[in-house]
Design a protein around this motif. Structure first.
Motif, PDB file in Angstrom:
ATOM      1  N   LEU A   1       1.995   9.857   2.487  1.00  0.00           N
ATOM      2  CA  LEU A   1       1.051   8.994   3.200  1.00  0.00           C
ATOM      3  C   LEU A   1       1.460   8.784   4.648  1.00  0.00           C
ATOM      4  O   LEU A   1       0.612   8.486   5.500  1.00  0.00           O
ATOM      5  CB  LEU A   1       0.938   7.648   2.474  1.00  0.00           C
ATOM      6  N   ALA A   2       2.752   8.940   4.969  1.00  0.00           N
ATOM      7  CA  ALA A   2       3.235   8.699   6.335  1.00  0.00           C
ATOM      8  C   ALA A   2       3.081   9.915   7.233  1.00  0.00           C
ATOM      9  O   ALA A   2       3.406   9.840   8.425  1.00  0.00           O
ATOM     10  CB  ALA A   2       4.702   8.287   6.294  1.00  0.00           C
ATOM     11  N   GLU A   3       2.591  11.006   6.710  1.00  0.00           N
ATOM     12  CA  GLU A   3       2.457  12.209   7.524  1.00  0.00           C
ATOM     13  C   GLU A   3       1.529  11.940   8.700  1.00  0.00           C
ATOM     14  O   GLU A   3       0.399  11.465   8.545  1.00  0.00           O
ATOM     15  CB  GLU A   3       1.898  13.354   6.671  1.00  0.00           C
ATOM     16  N   GLY A   4       2.028  12.234   9.913  1.00  0.00           N
ATOM     17  CA  GLY A   4       1.256  11.971  11.127  1.00  0.00           C
ATOM     18  C   GLY A   4       1.347  10.541  11.608  1.00  0.00           C
ATOM     19  O   GLY A   4       0.647  10.164  12.543  1.00  0.00           O
ATOM     20  N   GLU A   5       2.264   9.754  11.040  1.00  0.00           N
ATOM     21  CA  GLU A   5       2.374   8.332  11.396  1.00  0.00           C
ATOM     22  C   GLU A   5       2.704   8.127  12.863  1.00  0.00           C
ATOM     23  O   GLU A   5       2.170   7.227  13.511  1.00  0.00           O
ATOM     24  CB  GLU A   5       3.450   7.666  10.528  1.00  0.00           C
TER      25      GLU A   5
ATOM     26  N   PRO B   1      -7.525  11.669   7.076  1.00  0.00           N
ATOM     27  CA  PRO B   1      -7.714  10.699   5.982  1.00  0.00           C
ATOM     28  C   PRO B   1      -6.486   9.842   5.730  1.00  0.00           C
ATOM     29  O   PRO B   1      -6.621   8.682   5.341  1.00  0.00           O
ATOM     30  CB  PRO B   1      -8.046  11.590   4.782  1.00  0.00           C
ATOM     31  N   ARG B   2      -5.283  10.376   5.951  1.00  0.00           N
ATOM     32  CA  ARG B   2      -4.074   9.558   5.761  1.00  0.00           C
ATOM     33  C   ARG B   2      -4.024   8.438   6.792  1.00  0.00           C
ATOM     34  O   ARG B   2      -3.698   7.291   6.471  1.00  0.00           O
ATOM     35  CB  ARG B   2      -2.827  10.427   5.862  1.00  0.00           C
ATOM     36  N   SER B   3      -4.352   8.774   8.046  1.00  0.00           N
ATOM     37  CA  SER B   3      -4.356   7.765   9.102  1.00  0.00           C
ATOM     38  C   SER B   3      -5.386   6.677   8.801  1.00  0.00           C
ATOM     39  O   SER B   3      -5.117   5.479   8.965  1.00  0.00           O
ATOM     40  CB  SER B   3      -4.656   8.426  10.449  1.00  0.00           C
ATOM     41  N   ALA B   4      -6.574   7.093   8.357  1.00  0.00           N
ATOM     42  CA  ALA B   4      -7.612   6.112   8.033  1.00  0.00           C
ATOM     43  C   ALA B   4      -7.183   5.234   6.870  1.00  0.00           C
ATOM     44  O   ALA B   4      -7.459   4.023   6.851  1.00  0.00           O
ATOM     45  CB  ALA B   4      -8.910   6.837   7.702  1.00  0.00           C
ATOM     46  N   ARG B   5      -6.493   5.811   5.915  1.00  0.00           N
ATOM     47  CA  ARG B   5      -6.066   5.019   4.759  1.00  0.00           C
ATOM     48  C   ARG B   5      -4.983   4.027   5.143  1.00  0.00           C
ATOM     49  O   ARG B   5      -4.993   2.887   4.691  1.00  0.00           O
ATOM     50  CB  ARG B   5      -5.567   5.943   3.647  1.00  0.00           C
ATOM     51  N   ARG B   6      -4.054   4.461   6.018  1.00  0.00           N
ATOM     52  CA  ARG B   6      -3.030   3.517   6.475  1.00  0.00           C
ATOM     53  C   ARG B   6      -3.666   2.346   7.213  1.00  0.00           C
ATOM     54  O   ARG B   6      -3.281   1.185   7.039  1.00  0.00           O
ATOM     55  CB  ARG B   6      -2.027   4.241   7.379  1.00  0.00           C
ATOM     56  N   ALA B   7      -4.639   2.657   8.046  1.00  0.00           N
ATOM     57  CA  ALA B   7      -5.323   1.583   8.791  1.00  0.00           C
ATOM     58  C   ALA B   7      -6.026   0.633   7.837  1.00  0.00           C
ATOM     59  O   ALA B   7      -6.003  -0.592   8.030  1.00  0.00           O
ATOM     60  CB  ALA B   7      -6.307   2.198   9.782  1.00  0.00           C
ATOM     61  N   ALA B   8      -6.652   1.184   6.796  1.00  0.00           N
ATOM     62  CA  ALA B   8      -7.352   0.329   5.828  1.00  0.00           C
ATOM     63  C   ALA B   8      -6.375  -0.541   5.057  1.00  0.00           C
ATOM     64  O   ALA B   8      -6.657  -1.721   4.777  1.00  0.00           O
ATOM     65  CB  ALA B   8      -8.164   1.192   4.873  1.00  0.00           C
TER      66      ALA B   8
ATOM     67  N   ASP C   1      -4.149   9.106  -5.632  1.00  0.00           N
ATOM     68  CA  ASP C   1      -3.248  10.156  -5.139  1.00  0.00           C
ATOM     69  C   ASP C   1      -1.776   9.882  -5.428  1.00  0.00           C
ATOM     70  O   ASP C   1      -1.062  10.769  -5.920  1.00  0.00           O
ATOM     71  CB  ASP C   1      -3.422  10.390  -3.628  1.00  0.00           C
ATOM     72  N   TYR C   2      -1.310   8.673  -5.136  1.00  0.00           N
ATOM     73  CA  TYR C   2       0.130   8.437  -5.116  1.00  0.00           C
ATOM     74  C   TYR C   2       0.589   7.666  -6.357  1.00  0.00           C
ATOM     75  O   TYR C   2       0.827   6.452  -6.320  1.00  0.00           O
ATOM     76  CB  TYR C   2       0.517   7.707  -3.833  1.00  0.00           C
ATOM     77  N   ALA C   3       0.725   8.380  -7.468  1.00  0.00           N
ATOM     78  CA  ALA C   3       1.073   7.746  -8.737  1.00  0.00           C
ATOM     79  C   ALA C   3       2.489   7.204  -8.752  1.00  0.00           C
ATOM     80  O   ALA C   3       2.810   6.316  -9.545  1.00  0.00           O
ATOM     81  CB  ALA C   3       0.896   8.755  -9.878  1.00  0.00           C
TER      82      ALA C   3
ATOM     83  N   LEU D   1       6.877   1.046   2.292  1.00  0.00           N
ATOM     84  CA  LEU D   1       6.358   1.600   1.048  1.00  0.00           C
ATOM     85  C   LEU D   1       6.437   3.121   1.102  1.00  0.00           C
ATOM     86  O   LEU D   1       5.930   3.739   2.048  1.00  0.00           O
ATOM     87  CB  LEU D   1       4.912   1.151   0.817  1.00  0.00           C
ATOM     88  N   ASP D   2       7.081   3.698   0.112  1.00  0.00           N
ATOM     89  CA  ASP D   2       7.190   5.157  -0.018  1.00  0.00           C
ATOM     90  C   ASP D   2       6.124   5.629  -1.003  1.00  0.00           C
ATOM     91  O   ASP D   2       6.170   5.304  -2.188  1.00  0.00           O
ATOM     92  CB  ASP D   2       8.582   5.539  -0.509  1.00  0.00           C
ATOM     93  N   SER D   3       5.153   6.386  -0.509  1.00  0.00           N
ATOM     94  CA  SER D   3       4.064   6.842  -1.373  1.00  0.00           C
ATOM     95  C   SER D   3       4.502   7.946  -2.315  1.00  0.00           C
ATOM     96  O   SER D   3       3.866   8.176  -3.345  1.00  0.00           O
ATOM     97  CB  SER D   3       2.900   7.339  -0.518  1.00  0.00           C
ATOM     98  N   GLY D   4       5.599   8.653  -1.959  1.00  0.00           N
ATOM     99  CA  GLY D   4       5.943   9.843  -2.719  1.00  0.00           C
ATOM    100  C   GLY D   4       4.937  10.943  -2.438  1.00  0.00           C
ATOM    101  O   GLY D   4       4.080  10.832  -1.551  1.00  0.00           O
ATOM    102  N   PRO D   5       4.965  12.015  -3.199  1.00  0.00           N
ATOM    103  CA  PRO D   5       4.014  13.107  -2.974  1.00  0.00           C
ATOM    104  C   PRO D   5       2.633  12.766  -3.518  1.00  0.00           C
ATOM    105  O   PRO D   5       2.478  11.868  -4.344  1.00  0.00           O
ATOM    106  CB  PRO D   5       4.640  14.274  -3.749  1.00  0.00           C
TER     107      PRO D   5
END
Length: 646
Positions: free
Chosen positions: A176-180, A192-199, A232-234, A258-262
């Motif tokens: 989830l932190a990719e491109g943070e 989509p990861r950036s949008a999800r972090r913002a949300a 996604d991040y179980a 928070l570590d989302s894992g893969p």
């Protein structure tokens, strides 16, 4: 017969209670008063009365909190709540007083000596500090001392300023932190990861400016973890968190990593426990396929679908979030099959149709096909019926297909009928929604008490839609149920009459306080046709009785045909009911109903019925016993039924 053996009286009981709580038995002022009670104690010990009739004035029931009326009671013991003479008095601002009174352990009696008082003071200061810290007060001042009269201890609390959230830092690791690092300067919202972090940051439940409370802090972290883990991040987990509190500025800095894992994708279903049924039964009900992105709610959907089938006694769907299997996460489905054959016997009674007996037979693996056969025979005073339905397994979209036959005879309000029905239907239940599309052919022979007899035939395409959104399907206090039914027939297709049938029913519940409920029920129906002739009674309307207009006999409101009441083409009815539950089992209800059925809308003449009833909660839903007065007839009717949503 009871015998009065004596009596005694004393004045100024509150003041004596103060001295009793303060252990002033040897005080020069109080010792003579306590000594005066010795003969009374000796007399009570000697006589051992069975009952003491104790009369007291309002001072002995928390004078400054309540002004009681005359009260009487029975009990093994009596512990007075006096007018401010408690062993320990709590003084605190209203903002924290109720909270401390609920959670602070204050003794009922004064500590015996100075050592015990000092121990209590240390404990009180420690407990007050811990309790107030959980609510965001980190610099309270607590003083414990004796009141001016020496009769009680005082705990004086000044909570100080309440700490507010001053800064929130939410950081992410893993996929989830990719491109943070690009978020601040180059985030276009396309990632989509950036949008999800913002949300996730926007939805954080303990934002800047809110009081920093320990329960709210834990709930906010749990909500964040759940929001990340549901898609996604179980294997998401919080790896670091902290709250830095500055008592001087009354501000808290919150930090969460928070570590989302893969990112996970579903793998194959691993199904165990199948004996009679084939694996494809489970595969068809799965809302996902191997390779789809992980969604926690889809696991719950699969479990719900399997549990709603008649084939399994026990269902367990799990997916262990092993990061080494994130590309194809196995989903384990552990099943215990239900018994394939079942016979049921039943007895019952309702004021609508009288006494009832029935027998049912069910085979969930008919002829080894995993199709379900349901059949039954029901005998009631006013209606008798038998049926047989054969139901297929649900397909990939959750639809079941049913083929069945039904035979029914009835004699209600002077109308005797025999009905034969053959049909097929496709139905599905998805969460709150149920849908059914059916095609039925039926032949009905009716005879009125006046001697009129006719036979009606119809091939009807029938559609039903139901939405159930209630907090408890058997004992609802909040929510609603809506049912819409549409159907029609044509003379050119094996029918005696052209008609279009529509029927809408609605129920709504509102909770009033902790126990009471207000319920609204309404229905309206219209069958559009040149006349009611040639239309089976199922597609016409009558009213009256339980779940209709109480105060009138079952199906007694309709179109008069001689001395019989037959169905009309129009219906409107409604009900308002207030229920008060005295405890978890018993309740009482007040209600008013109104409605009518006629052959045309303009012929409707609303009649009212009102009354009261008793409610008894059972595992099958509340049993209702109602006594209703019908204004039109001027008579009372008794109604008995299970009061559940349609």
């Amino acid at each position: 017969m009871a015998k009065i053996i004596g009596g005694f009286a004393v004045s100024h009981t509150p003041t004596i209670a103060f001295a009793h709580d303060a252990n002033k038995y040897d005080d020069p002022v109080w010792a003579p008063i306590f000594e005066g009670f010795r003969p009374v104690k000796e007399w009570l010990a000697r006589e051992k009365p069975d009952v003491i009739f104790y009369v007291y004035n309002d001072h002995m029931t928390s004078f400054f909190e309540h002004y009681s009326h005359f009260a009487s009671g029975l009990g093994e013991e009596y512990s007075p709540a006096d007018e401010g003479g408690a062993a320990v008095a709590l003084q605190a601002p209203d903002s924290v007083r109720d909270f401390l009174q609920r959670h602070l352990d204050l003794p009922a009696r004064l500590p015996a000596d100075e050592t015990a008082r000092a121990a209590f003071a240390r404990r009180a200061i420690r407990e007050v500090g811990g309790l107030l810290a959980s609510e965001g007060y980190f610099s309270p001042q607590t003083k414990v001392g004796v009141d001016g009269a020496g009769n009680a201890l005082r705990v004086d609390v000044t909570p100080g300023p309440r700490t507010l959230v001053g800064e929130v830092s939410l950081e992410f690791a893993g996929d989830l932190a990719e491109g943070e690092a690009k978020d601040a300067a180059t985030d276009t919202g396309d990632d989509p990861r950036s949008a999800r972090r913002a949300a996730l940051r926007k939805a954080w439940a303990l934002p800047v400016g809110e009081p920093f409370r320990s329960p709210a802090w834990e709930e906010a972290k749990a909500a964040l973890l759940a929001a990340v883990g549901e898609e996604d991040y179980a294997a998401a987990r919080i790896v670091e968190n902290g709250a830095e509190v500055d008592p001087a500025s009354a501000r808290a800095r919150l930090h969460v990593v928070l570590d989302s894992g893969p990112a996970f994708r579903f793998g194959e279903l691993q199904v165990s426990g199948l004996v009679r049924y084939e694996r494809k039964l489970v595969d068809r009900l799965a809302p996902f396929h191997a390779g789809d992105p992980y969604r926690r709610d889809q696991l719950l959907t699969l479990q719900s679908r399997l549990q709603s089938t008649p084939y399994f006694h026990s269902v367990m769907v799990t997916a262990d979030p092993d990061e080494t299997q994130h590309a194809a996460l196995p989903v384990r489905v552990a099943l215990v099959e239900a018994r394939s054959k079942q016979i049921g016997l039943g007895l019952g009674y309702s004021t609508n149709s009288g006494a009832r007996s029935e027998i049912n037979y069910r085979n969930r693996d008919f002829l080894g096909s995993a199709w379900s056969l349901s059949s039954g025979l029901r005998l009631e005073e006013k209606r008798q019926s038998m049926f047989a339905d054969l139901e297929t397994q649900p397909d990939e979209r959750g639809y079941r297909r049913t083929f069945g036959a039904h035979l029914e005879t009835s004699d209600i309000q002077g109308l005797a009928s025999t009905r034969e029905v053959f049909g097929m239907a496709r139905s599905r239940t998805q969460g709150r929604f149920e849908t059914r599309l059916g095609l039925e052919w039926q032949r009905e022979n009716t005879r009125t008490s006046g001697g009129t007899e006719q036979t009606d035939r119809a091939l009807v395409l029938d559609w039903r839609w139901i939405r159930r959104a209630v907090d408890d399907s058997l004992n609802p206090r909040l929510g609603s149920v809506i049912e819409l039914r549409l159907g029609g027939a044509a003379q050119s297709l094996l029918s005696d009459q052209n008609f279009l049938h529509s029927h809408l029913r609605f129920q709504r519940w509102w909770p009033l306080g902790e126990r009471d409920t207000l319920a609204l029920r309404g229905e309206a129906g219209l069958t559009a046709a040149e006349s009611r002739s040639g239309i089976p009674q199922e597609y016409l309307f009558r009213a009256g009785g339980t779940q209709s207009v109480r105060g009138y006999a079952y199906q007694s409101l309709g179109v008069r045909s001689g001395s019989a009441v037959v169905g009309g083409r129009a219906l409107a009815a409604g009900s308002l009911e207030y229920t008060h539950w005295f405890d978890a089992t018993w309740g009482g209800a007040l209600f008013v109903d109104a409605g009518d059925a006629a052959d045309r809308w303009r012929d409707l003449r609303f009649v009212a019925g009102y009354g009261l009833g008793a409610r008894w909660r059972t595992p099958a839903g509340p049993l209702a016993l109602d006594l209703a007065y019908g204004e039109k007839t001027g008579s009372w009717q008794l109604h008995f039924s299970v009061a559940v949503a349609f």
